[in-house]
Scaffold this active site. Sequence first.
Site, PDB file in Angstrom:
ATOM      1  N   LYS A  53      -5.041 -12.090  -7.943  1.00 16.20           N
ATOM      2  CA  LYS A  53      -4.440 -13.919  -7.426  1.00 16.20           C
ATOM      3  C   LYS A  53      -5.579 -14.251  -8.465  1.00 16.20           C
ATOM      4  CE  LYS A  53      -3.300 -12.583  -2.831  1.00 16.20           C
ATOM      5  NZ  LYS A  53      -4.232 -12.509  -1.150  1.00 16.20           N
ATOM      6  N   ASP A  61      -2.974  -2.931   4.199  1.00 17.94           N
ATOM      7  CA  ASP A  61      -3.066  -4.799   4.400  1.00 17.94           C
ATOM      8  C   ASP A  61      -3.183  -4.951   6.236  1.00 17.94           C
ATOM      9  OD1 ASP A  61      -3.163  -7.099   3.109  1.00 17.94           O
ATOM     10  OD2 ASP A  61      -1.108  -7.225   4.146  1.00 17.94           O
TER      11      ASP A  61
END
Length: 288
Positions: free
Chosen positions: A139, A225
């Site tokens: 990201k 996650d």
Amino acid sequence: MNQPIRPVPAAAIDRILEFAFAEDNPRGDITADSIVPTGSVANAVVSAREPGVLSGGTVFSRAMKMINTDIEITQLIEDGQKFEVGAQLLRVQGPASSVLTAERVALNLLQRMSAIATATSQLVELVSQTKARIADTRKTTPGLRVLERYAVRCGGGVNHRDNLSEAFMAKDNHLALLGEGEELSQALKRVRSQLGHTTAMEVEVDRIEQIPAVLDAGVDIIMLDNFDLLDIPAAIELINGQAIIEASGTVSAQTVAAIAQTGVDIISSGAITHSVRAIDLGLDMVIA
């Protein structure tokens, strides 16, 4: 920093700077070219208006010199070092018109890179009493990844895979196409049989029930996650040293220490690259 920080290749820096200057200075600097007296020499310093960790000194220098090789830059503290408000970070001397033309691009990159180094350093310090390491993610700002990844290293963090070609990483949307249980395990085993022995294999799970099938496939890294903090210890016990354990999602200065204390190996954060605010640094002329 105690260890040398792996630098960014000069050619990679220059590619970014060429694009940046083509955007910011496509046909010359109307203001500097018309108002700055010919022969004027600038003596300036880059100073900190807030505390942080420096990253991007070489980028700043190459930006200045791309406009005019006669500009001289002295870096006063090393990349990776902390600074306080008022600290002088770099000294600049050279043709005034060129310094002014290069200023914005050079400062923009220095400020962003130092912000990333600062955010990373904060998380690294918060987990320093554990074995966990802080890693970045993909990201990053398109086109600036090589600089932002370097900034993470300046802050004491480590880099995740650099790109899609570097390592295998199956995320939730991949797994949605592969099925569950034995079907998932067999699909991952087929991948493992086709990958080279030096290629790491990581799989993201968002439920503890997915772990047995992933473990059965012999993956190298399992990413937990967005796991609830209370569920991470059970996942670690189930994995039982058979894979590197990475935790990701909802990582912040408020949560990172508790995540690290569970015993995970890696904590990856997208926020350290995608959500930072540029550090306030200024280039000011020194008037004799």
